[in-house]
Scaffold this active site. Structure first.
Site, PDB file in Angstrom:
ATOM      1  CG  ASN A  47      -1.913   1.110   1.253  1.00 11.73           C
ATOM      2  OD1 ASN A  47      -1.613   2.236   0.888  1.00 11.73           O
ATOM      3  ND2 ASN A  47      -3.115   0.799   1.715  1.00 11.73           N
ATOM      4  CG  ASP A  62      -4.552  -6.061   9.787  1.00 11.05           C
ATOM      5  OD1 ASP A  62      -4.819  -5.400   8.755  1.00 11.05           O
ATOM      6  OD2 ASP A  62      -5.226  -7.044  10.140  1.00 11.05           O
ATOM      7  CG  PHE A  73      -5.342   5.206   2.534  1.00 11.50           C
ATOM      8  CD1 PHE A  73      -5.432   3.915   3.035  1.00 11.50           C
ATOM      9  CD2 PHE A  73      -4.386   6.051   3.079  1.00 11.50           C
ATOM     10  CE1 PHE A  73      -4.591   3.477   4.043  1.00 11.50           C
ATOM     11  CE2 PHE A  73      -3.538   5.624   4.088  1.00 11.50           C
ATOM     12  CZ  PHE A  73      -3.651   4.332   4.569  1.00 11.50           C
ATOM     13  CE  LYS A  86      -4.684   9.070   8.144  1.00 18.06           C
ATOM     14  NZ  LYS A  86      -4.838   8.230   6.966  1.00 18.06           N
ATOM     15  CG  HIS A 108      -5.314   4.755  13.124  1.00 22.77           C
ATOM     16  ND1 HIS A 108      -5.924   5.858  12.541  1.00 22.77           N
ATOM     17  CD2 HIS A 108      -5.130   3.879  12.128  1.00 22.77           C
ATOM     18  CE1 HIS A 108      -6.098   5.626  11.248  1.00 22.77           C
ATOM     19  NE2 HIS A 108      -5.626   4.430  10.979  1.00 22.77           N
ATOM     20  NE  ARG A 109      -1.153   2.734   8.689  1.00 17.85           N
ATOM     21  CZ  ARG A 109      -2.362   3.106   8.238  1.00 17.85           C
ATOM     22  NH1 ARG A 109      -2.608   4.357   7.933  1.00 17.85           N
ATOM     23  NH2 ARG A 109      -3.310   2.208   8.064  1.00 17.85           N
TER      24      ARG A 109
END
Length: 191
Positions: free
Chosen positions: A9, A68, A148, A171, A176-177
């Site tokens: 990705n 994930d 995305f 962002k 979270h990432r």
């Protein structure tokens, strides 16, 4: 230090590279020459992250981390969760996933949700796990053109914008990432 990020990705790769401190080099699966999709057969986000990180370490012998991420909606008993990327079926399709989510939420008054990212870092002898969780709500309709996945329908608590209405830099200050990755980077600084 050089690591493989077990992803195809490009959006995720761009987000993570933007967060990297100097001295850490990152290769994607594509740059490694790994074209196959690594099967995500676990029933948990952590399990899938471990599967991907272990696959790269076992096959290529390189330190690797994998993530994930799932969108967990309270009114849908945590769905789509681990099935977020394929919520509307195969092949993966972000627009259809959002459409299905909004259909399932059309009669719901409780719009609380959270994004959860789990990162598994495999250094060969041991796997380390890092979590990032951001609470928010599901909006009534998509807003914004950045990001995305479900970014256009997820509004984090404390903001009046969806993730898709934020720039990548904005962002990456609160996602979270980014939260899970900052825990990973802090760990690597100590190693």
């Amino acid at each position: 230090m050089e690591f493989v990020f077990a992803t195809h990705n490009e959006h995720k790769l761009e987000e993570i590279r933007d967060l990297l401190p100097k001295g850490i080099m990152l290769k994607s699966l594509n740059e490694l020459g790994c074209k196959e999709e690594i099967a995500e057969t676990s029933e948990t986000l952590e399990g899938n992250a471990r599967l991907k990180a272990n696959y790269v370490m076992e096959r290529y012998g390189l330190p690797c981390f994998a993530d994930d991420t799932g969108l967990e909606v309270v009114a849908l008993n945590g769905a789509p969760g681990v099935y977020s990327a394929r919520y509307a079926g195969e092949p993966k399709n972000e627009s259809r996933n959002i459409e299905k989510l909004l259909q399932h939420m059309s009669e719901q008054t409780d719009r609380r949700a959270q994004f959860t990212t789990v990162i598994a870092l495999n250094l060969g002898q041991q796997t380390h796990i890092f979590y990032g969780i951001i609470p928010g709500i599901i909006t009534m309709s998509p807003r914004g053109h950045h990001g995305f996945g479900y970014d256009a329908v997820f509004q984090p608590d404390g903001l009046n914008k969806t993730f898709a209405e934020l720039s990548l830099k904005e962002k990456n200050q609160l996602s979270h990432r980014a939260l899970a990755f900052s825990k990973l980077v802090n760990f690597l600084k100590k190693v």
